[in-house]
Design an enzyme around this catalytic site. Structure first.
Site, PDB file in Angstrom:
ATOM      1  N   CYS A  91       0.815  -1.220   0.000  1.00  0.00           N
ATOM      2  CA  CYS A  91       0.000   0.000   0.000  1.00  0.00           C
ATOM      3  C   CYS A  91       0.851   1.273   0.000  1.00  0.00           C
ATOM      4  O   CYS A  91       0.659   2.173  -0.819  1.00  0.00           O
ATOM      5  CB  CYS A  91      -0.991  -0.013   1.162  1.00  0.00           C
ATOM      6  SG  CYS A  91      -0.259   0.171   2.813  1.00  0.00           S
ATOM      7  N   HIS A 110      -2.564   1.383   6.861  1.00  0.00           N
ATOM      8  CA  HIS A 110      -2.943   1.253   5.447  1.00  0.00           C
ATOM      9  C   HIS A 110      -3.149   2.635   4.847  1.00  0.00           C
ATOM     10  O   HIS A 110      -3.571   3.571   5.529  1.00  0.00           O
ATOM     11  CB  HIS A 110      -4.226   0.435   5.306  1.00  0.00           C
ATOM     12  CG  HIS A 110      -4.531   0.074   3.877  1.00  0.00           C
ATOM     13  ND1 HIS A 110      -3.848  -0.902   3.192  1.00  0.00           N
ATOM     14  CD2 HIS A 110      -5.437   0.568   2.992  1.00  0.00           C
ATOM     15  CE1 HIS A 110      -4.315  -0.996   1.961  1.00  0.00           C
ATOM     16  NE2 HIS A 110      -5.273  -0.111   1.817  1.00  0.00           N
ATOM     17  N   HIS A 133      -5.930   1.835  -4.151  1.00  0.00           N
ATOM     18  CA  HIS A 133      -5.014   1.309  -3.135  1.00  0.00           C
ATOM     19  C   HIS A 133      -4.595  -0.104  -3.500  1.00  0.00           C
ATOM     20  O   HIS A 133      -5.180  -0.745  -4.371  1.00  0.00           O
ATOM     21  CB  HIS A 133      -5.670   1.345  -1.747  1.00  0.00           C
ATOM     22  CG  HIS A 133      -6.764   0.337  -1.546  1.00  0.00           C
ATOM     23  ND1 HIS A 133      -6.948  -0.346  -0.365  1.00  0.00           N
ATOM     24  CD2 HIS A 133      -7.748  -0.102  -2.378  1.00  0.00           C
ATOM     25  CE1 HIS A 133      -7.987  -1.154  -0.469  1.00  0.00           C
ATOM     26  NE2 HIS A 133      -8.501  -1.019  -1.667  1.00  0.00           N
TER      27      HIS A 133
END
Length: 354
Positions: free
Chosen positions: A269, A317, A329
């Site tokens: 990520c 994240h 993402h």
């Protein structure tokens, strides 16, 4: 009470059989232990599997960010160590040249009728120890004393460099040990998630991962399909750098998630975010923990395309906001880089870096 009954022989079918087998193969998926007395395992529904897999992915991603941070520090330590070694080698070469000159002078003096103790430096197998004596300075002339003084200074510099290199090597080894620990954590959690998912039907896996029900893989753009590079939800990126980062993210839709990867063909990520902004000429830190502090904080209501959006209480994240409540993402190993609503995970904050 099921956890304390002895198992009875009976046929299992459908999701009941699958979920029972799931727990048998992934014993670590629950905190229930087995003491060899034949306790029956609780049965996991697809929903329970999803909850456990989501938790495993979140924990693995938190460990991945720690791995990324440790790797960045290990790489920095390695570069510093290499630089120290290079500088030591250059200074050693200069020292060897200086000692060679002293040796020539000593040889000439010997031919003229004897060797002064000062010039024994050039012939000593342990010149540093020899130079610790002060007698040579009293018996050598000014020129010779100056030359020997320079050699002594060079020896001290080299020893300082070697000391710094030893410290840097210790730091590097510590980082490498940390990397191994985080890698073990990551692979263990991902292996457990794979074991759980493998015992579901393709349709059940698709419901969990958001993928194609016929293949069990996460959906990818059709070959040749083009995504709008800057706009999403009719909202345009506010500046050229943000627009370039968003365009990069769109171009990487469908790329696989690989923990620790920063592109160009696979990403985790924070690696995707770093690569997207690198393509726009903006240097970002490697980890989510550092990226959230790399720009100006913005509220959820102020989000614009190109903003970085962070999730979970541990800020483990990150995605790139593209407008219309959507982000791009790199989710986890079960799904490639893709579009997703920012409501998908607990929102932790946002940062504008361009």
């Amino acid at each position: 009470m099921a956890a304390h009954r002895k198992p009875r022989q009976r046929s299992l079918s459908g999701s009941t059989a699958r979920t029972a087998a799931t727990l048998a193969m992934a014993g670590a998926a629950t905190a229930t232990g087995f003491d060899g007395t034949g306790h029956a395992a609780p049965q996991l529904t697809p929903g329970q599997v999803k909850a456990r897999v989501d938790t495993l992915y979140e924990e693995a991603e938190a460990a991945t960010e720690k791995y990324d941070g440790a790797k960045e520090k290990a790489d920095t330590a390695q570069r510093r160590l290499n630089a120290l070694r290079d500088e030591t080698a250059r200074k050693q070469q200069r020292l060897n040249t200086a000692r060679g000159r002293l040796g020539s002078l000593a040889a000439a003096q010997y031919r003229e009728g004897g060797i002064d103790p000062a010039w024994q430096l050039a012939l000593s197998s342990d010149p540093d120890r020899y130079l610790d004596g002060a007698v040579f300075a009293e018996r050598a002339g000014h020129r010779q004393a100056a030359a020997v003084s320079r050699v002594r200074a060079q020896l001290r510099e080299i020893e300082q460099l070697r000391g710094a290199a030893r410290i840097e090597l210790k730091s590097l080894r510590s980082r490498q040990t940390e990397l191994k620990r985080h890698k073990k954590t990551i692979t263990g959690k991902l292996d457990e998630a794979r074991r759980l998912l493998a015992l579901l039907t393709p349709r059940e896996r698709a419901q969990i991962t958001g993928g194609d029900a016929t293949t069990g893989h996460a959906s990818r753009p059709a070959p040749g399909a083009r995504q709008a590079p800057v706009r999403a939800g009719s909202v345009a990126a506010p500046g050229s750098r943000a627009a370039a980062a968003v365009a990069y993210a769109y171009a990487k839709l469908g790329s696989p998630y690989v923990w620790g990867a920063t592109g160009p063909n696979a990403f985790d990520c924070s690696g995707l975010v770093q690569a997207a902004y690198r393509s726009a000429g903006v240097s970002l830190p490697r980890t989510t923990y550092a990226q959230i502090n790399a720009g100006r904080r913005v509220s959820r209501s102020q989000l614009q395309p190109g903003d970085l959006v962070f999730f979970y209480s541990g800020v483990s994240h990150v995605g790139i906001y593209v407008g219309g409540g959507q982000m791009i993402h790199a989710p986890n190993p079960s799904a490639p880089v893709r579009l997703a609503p920012i409501d998908l995970m607990p929102f932790a904050g946002a940062t504008r870096v361009a």
